[in-house]
Structure formats: structure tokens, C-alpha cells
Design a protein around this motif. Structure first.
Motif, PDB file in Angstrom:
ATOM      1  N   GLU A   1       0.820  -1.215   0.000  1.00  0.00           N
ATOM      2  CA  GLU A   1       0.000   0.000   0.000  1.00  0.00           C
ATOM      3  C   GLU A   1       0.851   1.260   0.000  1.00  0.00           C
ATOM      4  OE1 GLU A   1      -3.139   2.472  -0.242  1.00  0.00           O
ATOM      5  OE2 GLU A   1      -3.237   0.293  -0.411  1.00  0.00           O
ATOM      6  N   ASP A   2       1.930   1.281   0.775  1.00  0.00           N
ATOM      7  CA  ASP A   2       2.789   2.466   0.823  1.00  0.00           C
ATOM      8  C   ASP A   2       3.388   2.779  -0.547  1.00  0.00           C
ATOM      9  OD1 ASP A   2       2.310   2.748   3.503  1.00  0.00           O
ATOM     10  OD2 ASP A   2       4.204   1.864   4.164  1.00  0.00           O
ATOM     11  N   VAL A   3       3.811   1.749  -1.251  1.00  0.00           N
ATOM     12  CA  VAL A   3       4.414   1.952  -2.577  1.00  0.00           C
ATOM     13  C   VAL A   3       3.360   2.465  -3.549  1.00  0.00           C
ATOM     14  CG1 VAL A   3       5.550   0.815  -4.528  1.00  0.00           C
ATOM     15  CG2 VAL A   3       6.202   0.231  -2.177  1.00  0.00           C
ATOM     16  N   ARG A   4       2.145   1.906  -3.501  1.00  0.00           N
ATOM     17  CA  ARG A   4       1.072   2.382  -4.386  1.00  0.00           C
ATOM     18  C   ARG A   4       0.749   3.843  -4.095  1.00  0.00           C
ATOM     19  NH1 ARG A   4      -1.764  -2.833  -3.362  1.00  0.00           N
ATOM     20  NH2 ARG A   4      -2.991  -1.633  -1.912  1.00  0.00           N
ATOM     21  N   ALA A   5       0.743   4.228  -2.811  1.00  0.00           N
ATOM     22  CA  ALA A   5       0.471   5.629  -2.455  1.00  0.00           C
ATOM     23  C   ALA A   5       1.559   6.548  -3.012  1.00  0.00           C
ATOM     24  CB  ALA A   5       0.369   5.775  -0.938  1.00  0.00           C
ATOM     25  N   ILE A   6       2.802   6.126  -2.886  1.00  0.00           N
ATOM     26  CA  ILE A   6       3.913   6.934  -3.417  1.00  0.00           C
ATOM     27  C   ILE A   6       3.789   7.073  -4.929  1.00  0.00           C
ATOM     28  CG2 ILE A   6       6.420   6.963  -3.801  1.00  0.00           C
ATOM     29  CD1 ILE A   6       6.628   5.607  -0.967  1.00  0.00           C
ATOM     30  N   LEU A   7       3.510   5.971  -5.616  1.00  0.00           N
ATOM     31  CA  LEU A   7       3.368   6.023  -7.075  1.00  0.00           C
ATOM     32  C   LEU A   7       2.191   6.898  -7.490  1.00  0.00           C
ATOM     33  CD1 LEU A   7       4.136   2.323  -8.025  1.00  0.00           C
ATOM     34  CD2 LEU A   7       5.569   4.326  -8.412  1.00  0.00           C
ATOM     35  N   GLY A   8       1.130   6.874  -6.699  1.00  0.00           N
ATOM     36  CA  GLY A   8      -0.011   7.741  -6.991  1.00  0.00           C
ATOM     37  C   GLY A   8       0.371   9.210  -6.930  1.00  0.00           C
ATOM     38  N   HIS A   9       1.165   9.572  -5.930  1.00  0.00           N
ATOM     39  CA  HIS A   9       1.628  10.959  -5.816  1.00  0.00           C
ATOM     40  C   HIS A   9       2.568  11.307  -6.977  1.00  0.00           C
ATOM     41  CE1 HIS A   9      -0.190  11.891  -1.993  1.00  0.00           C
ATOM     42  NE2 HIS A   9       0.293  10.781  -1.474  1.00  0.00           N
ATOM     43  N   LEU A  10       3.443  10.399  -7.324  1.00  0.00           N
ATOM     44  CA  LEU A  10       4.403  10.656  -8.396  1.00  0.00           C
ATOM     45  C   LEU A  10       3.712  10.831  -9.744  1.00  0.00           C
ATOM     46  CD1 LEU A  10       7.251   8.136  -7.475  1.00  0.00           C
ATOM     47  CD2 LEU A  10       7.270  10.620  -7.155  1.00  0.00           C
TER      48      LEU A  10
ATOM     49  N   GLY B   1       1.117  12.326 -10.566  1.00  0.00           N
ATOM     50  CA  GLY B   1       0.561  13.647 -10.807  1.00  0.00           C
ATOM     51  C   GLY B   1       1.581  14.769 -10.826  1.00  0.00           C
ATOM     52  N   MET B   2       2.855  14.436 -10.667  1.00  0.00           N
ATOM     53  CA  MET B   2       3.890  15.469 -10.590  1.00  0.00           C
ATOM     54  C   MET B   2       4.342  15.930 -11.974  1.00  0.00           C
ATOM     55  SD  MET B   2       6.329  13.984  -7.582  1.00  0.00           S
ATOM     56  CE  MET B   2       6.794  15.377  -6.585  1.00  0.00           C
ATOM     57  N   LYS B   3       4.844  17.165 -11.996  1.00  0.00           N
ATOM     58  CA  LYS B   3       5.429  17.721 -13.219  1.00  0.00           C
ATOM     59  C   LYS B   3       6.794  17.077 -13.436  1.00  0.00           C
ATOM     60  CE  LYS B   3       3.100  22.088 -12.544  1.00  0.00           C
ATOM     61  NZ  LYS B   3       3.233  23.498 -12.183  1.00  0.00           N
TER      62      LYS B   3
ATOM     63  N   GLY C   1       9.773  18.184 -13.964  1.00  0.00           N
ATOM     64  CA  GLY C   1      10.868  18.762 -13.176  1.00  0.00           C
ATOM     65  C   GLY C   1      10.844  18.299 -11.731  1.00  0.00           C
ATOM     66  N   ASP C   2       9.638  18.161 -11.186  1.00  0.00           N
ATOM     67  CA  ASP C   2       9.505  17.699  -9.809  1.00  0.00           C
ATOM     68  C   ASP C   2       9.803  16.205  -9.693  1.00  0.00           C
ATOM     69  OD1 ASP C   2       8.842  20.252  -8.949  1.00  0.00           O
ATOM     70  OD2 ASP C   2       6.686  19.908  -9.196  1.00  0.00           O
ATOM     71  N   LEU C   3       9.532  15.464 -10.763  1.00  0.00           N
ATOM     72  CA  LEU C   3       9.821  14.025 -10.744  1.00  0.00           C
ATOM     73  C   LEU C   3      11.313  13.762 -10.583  1.00  0.00           C
ATOM     74  CD1 LEU C   3       7.439  12.503 -13.438  1.00  0.00           C
ATOM     75  CD2 LEU C   3       7.485  12.002 -11.000  1.00  0.00           C
ATOM     76  N   SER C   4      12.134  14.563 -11.234  1.00  0.00           N
ATOM     77  CA  SER C   4      13.584  14.352 -11.106  1.00  0.00           C
ATOM     78  C   SER C   4      14.032  14.613  -9.669  1.00  0.00           C
ATOM     79  CB  SER C   4      14.353  15.221 -12.096  1.00  0.00           C
ATOM     80  OG  SER C   4      14.137  16.591 -11.831  1.00  0.00           O
ATOM     81  N   LYS C   5      13.414  15.579  -9.003  1.00  0.00           N
ATOM     82  CA  LYS C   5      13.738  15.840  -7.594  1.00  0.00           C
ATOM     83  C   LYS C   5      13.298  14.663  -6.724  1.00  0.00           C
ATOM     84  CE  LYS C   5      13.089  20.793  -8.214  1.00  0.00           C
ATOM     85  NZ  LYS C   5      12.158  21.898  -7.999  1.00  0.00           N
ATOM     86  N   ALA C   6      12.099  14.163  -6.981  1.00  0.00           N
ATOM     87  CA  ALA C   6      11.589  13.029  -6.207  1.00  0.00           C
ATOM     88  C   ALA C   6      12.474  11.809  -6.408  1.00  0.00           C
ATOM     89  CB  ALA C   6      10.150  12.722  -6.609  1.00  0.00           C
ATOM     90  N   ARG C   7      12.912  11.592  -7.635  1.00  0.00           N
ATOM     91  CA  ARG C   7      13.799  10.461  -7.915  1.00  0.00           C
ATOM     92  C   ARG C   7      15.103  10.594  -7.138  1.00  0.00           C
ATOM     93  NH1 ARG C   7      15.526   7.929 -13.724  1.00  0.00           N
ATOM     94  NH2 ARG C   7      16.976   6.415 -12.872  1.00  0.00           N
ATOM     95  N   ALA C   8      15.664  11.811  -7.102  1.00  0.00           N
ATOM     96  CA  ALA C   8      16.910  12.033  -6.362  1.00  0.00           C
ATOM     97  C   ALA C   8      16.718  11.734  -4.872  1.00  0.00           C
ATOM     98  CB  ALA C   8      17.390  13.467  -6.561  1.00  0.00           C
ATOM     99  N   VAL C   9      15.578  12.126  -4.321  1.00  0.00           N
ATOM    100  CA  VAL C   9      15.293  11.854  -2.899  1.00  0.00           C
ATOM    101  C   VAL C   9      15.187  10.350  -2.666  1.00  0.00           C
ATOM    102  CG1 VAL C   9      13.546  12.096  -1.087  1.00  0.00           C
ATOM    103  CG2 VAL C   9      14.202  14.085  -2.461  1.00  0.00           C
TER     104      VAL C   9
END
Length: 138
Positions: free
Chosen positions: A99-108, A110-112, A114-122
Motif C-alpha cells: 500500500e505504501d508503494v502504491r500511495a507513493i506512485l499515486g503521488h508521483l 501527478g507530478m510535473k 521537473g519535480d519528478l527528477s527531484k523526487a527520484r533524487a530523494v
């Protein structure tokens, strides 16, 4: 007339593969293609139309249930093939993930960009930190 898409014929291919088996015919497939809920059977005429690419509208769920029974595959697999063929939709399987992974993927999702590259780095930084703190296997 075609199946209405510019590419995939996933459900048609499933049925063709079944018909390629030595013990299978249109009649045998039709006989086995019975919807377990309604008892309705898929006709040999409809199967011929499907294989020839002449089914223009997506089949009803009762037809998909009947095909799943005849092909001995999960209904979800037949539904995915139909969605790909008529809706040009390819699903991404998430049901096996926690469930945690599905929630994270759901948030990802909807991201732009540029923000996806930041999330990937984190995520990569967290993964590296986690791997560094884990005891190595002996």
C-alpha cells in the motif's frame, strides 16, 4: 472493418492463440465460452468476426467472462486485452505492491517532470542511505 484501434489487437491475439492449439476449433471455443454468471454463450459467428478484425465495439463484460472461462485465464487478463484493443489503454499492474508503494506512485503520477527528477533524487538518496546502514550479508 477493423477493431477500431490503430495498433493493438490483444484480445484477438488471445483468441487466435487458443484456436492455434491442435485440439481447438471455433465450435469448441464457442462451446466452452459460457459466462458463469448469466449462462450466455459466445457464438462462433462472433468469434469469427473477432479473429477477422470485424468487431468494432468492445465486448460486454458477460462476453469477457465467457472468454476468460473458455481460454482458462483470469478475467482481469481478458479485460486488460480488451481495454488495450478497444480503448488503446495499457494498464500498469500495482495490485501486487504494498500500500505504501502504491500511495507513493499515486503521488508521483501527478507530478510535473521537473519535480519528478527531484523526487527520484530523494528516493535514490534514501535507498543509498538504507543500503549503507544495512548489515552486509555474510
Amino acid at each position: 472493418m477493423s477493431n477500431g484501434t490503430a495498433g493493438s489487437d490483444a484480445l484477438t491475439q488471445m483468441v487466435r492463440a487458443a484456436l492455434d492449439r491442435p485440439d481447438m476449433s471455433y465450435q469448441a471455443l464457442s462451446t466452452a465460452a459460457v459466462d458463469p454468471e448469466s449462462g450466455e454463450r459466445v457464438s462462433t459467428t462472433w468469434l469469427h468476426k473477432l479473429v477477422q478484425g470485424n468487431v468494432v465495439r468492445a465486448p460486454e463484460v458477460r462476453v469477457l467472462r465467457a472468454l476468460a472461462a473458455a481460454l482458462r485465464v483470469p478475467l482481469l487478463e481478458v479485460q486488460r486485452a480488451a481495454a488495450e484493443q478497444w480503448l488503446q489503454y495499457t494498464s500498469t499492474e500495482l495490485s501486487g505492491l504494498p500500500e505504501d508503494v502504491r500511495a507513493i506512485l499515486g503521488h508521483l503520477s501527478g507530478m510535473k517532470p521537473g519535480d519528478l527528477s527531484k523526487a527520484r533524487a530523494v528516493i535514490e538518496a534514501l535507498s543509498t542511505k538504507s543500503n549503507e546502514s544495512s548489515p552486509e550479508a555474510s
